[in-house]
Enzyme design. Structure first.
Site, PDB file in Angstrom:
ATOM      1  CD1 TRP A  62      -0.233  -1.556   3.090  1.00  0.00           C
ATOM      2  CD2 TRP A  62       0.464   0.544   3.361  1.00  0.00           C
ATOM      3  NE1 TRP A  62       0.489  -1.498   4.261  1.00  0.00           N
ATOM      4  CE2 TRP A  62       0.932  -0.212   4.446  1.00  0.00           C
ATOM      5  CE3 TRP A  62       0.778   1.905   3.310  1.00  0.00           C
ATOM      6  CZ2 TRP A  62       1.688   0.322   5.484  1.00  0.00           C
ATOM      7  CZ3 TRP A  62       1.541   2.447   4.347  1.00  0.00           C
ATOM      8  CH2 TRP A  62       1.987   1.660   5.413  1.00  0.00           C
ATOM      9  N   GLY A  65       0.746   3.938  -3.039  1.00  0.00           N
ATOM     10  CA  GLY A  65      -0.475   4.654  -3.375  1.00  0.00           C
ATOM     11  C   GLY A  65      -1.304   5.175  -2.227  1.00  0.00           C
ATOM     12  CG  HIS A  66      -3.597   4.500   1.626  1.00  0.00           C
ATOM     13  ND1 HIS A  66      -3.482   4.649   2.986  1.00  0.00           N
ATOM     14  CD2 HIS A  66      -4.896   4.735   1.353  1.00  0.00           C
ATOM     15  CE1 HIS A  66      -4.654   4.931   3.512  1.00  0.00           C
ATOM     16  NE2 HIS A  66      -5.529   4.977   2.540  1.00  0.00           N
ATOM     17  CG  MET A  67      -2.735   9.313   1.830  1.00  0.00           C
ATOM     18  SD  MET A  67      -4.126   8.746   0.838  1.00  0.00           S
ATOM     19  CE  MET A  67      -5.327   8.493   2.095  1.00  0.00           C
ATOM     20  CG  LEU A  72      -2.408   7.064   6.825  1.00  0.00           C
ATOM     21  CD1 LEU A  72      -1.808   7.297   8.200  1.00  0.00           C
ATOM     22  CD2 LEU A  72      -3.404   8.167   6.490  1.00  0.00           C
TER      23      LEU A  72
END
Length: 169
Positions: A62, A65-67, A72
């Site tokens: 993740w 892409g997050h964020m 996060l």
């Protein structure tokens, strides 16, 4: 205000886990990017609970892409960490039937603080109800640097490879 910790955060020995990642893999089916535990530090058979952890690395699926530029840890992944710890307990000690353990529901979930790359997420679960072979409820909590970052209650249910799931069980 966060609830009281299920277990004490004192006297945890990260250098001597009770179950290593290799031990966890003998019980839990998740692999590759879905493995969400690093080790298990403590097992409380009398109280039906355990403490484990997940080291959050830059290689988590993740992160990109997050964020972007501010990774996060997603709340659903935090919940998955707790579910894998509870699943380990239920499968290791043969509390539920089935080939896999799945989510039956979640309640009272609260996210109190973000979790970032480089953090060590300490996770606690404690079984609060059991219908042997059918369902188990677990309270769960997560901590980073002794601060509670999330908590809630989850239901684990057995999933069978050869039996259609109806939702009525």
């Amino acid at each position: 205000m966060p609830p009281q910790a299920i277990y004490s955060l004192d006297n945890l020995d990260f250098d001597k886990p009770v179950f290593t990642l290799e031990d966890i893999r003998k019980v839990n089916p998740q692999r590759f990017e879905m493995e969400q535990l690093t080790a298990i530090l403590s097992v409380d058979r009398e109280g039906n609970g355990l403490i484990g952890y997940k080291d959050i690395t830059p290689n988590e699926f993740w992160v990109r892409g997050h964020m972007p530029d501010f990774p996060l840890m997603p709340g659903v992944v935090l919940c998955e960490c707790a579910a894998q710890l509870a699943g380990f307990y239920a499968r290791k000690y043969e509390l539920l039937a089935g080939d896999f353990l799945g989510f039956g529901g979640m309640e009272e979930v609260r996210f109190r603080s973000p979790v970032f790359v480089g953090d060590r997420l300490l996770i606690m679960v404690k079984m609060t109800k059991l219908r042997p072979g059918r369902r188990a409820e677990f309270a769960f909590q997560g901590f980073v640097k002794e601060k509670m970052v999330f908590s809630g209650v989850m239901i684990g249910v057995p999933i069978h490879r050869d039996k259609p799931q109806t939702g009525d069980e």
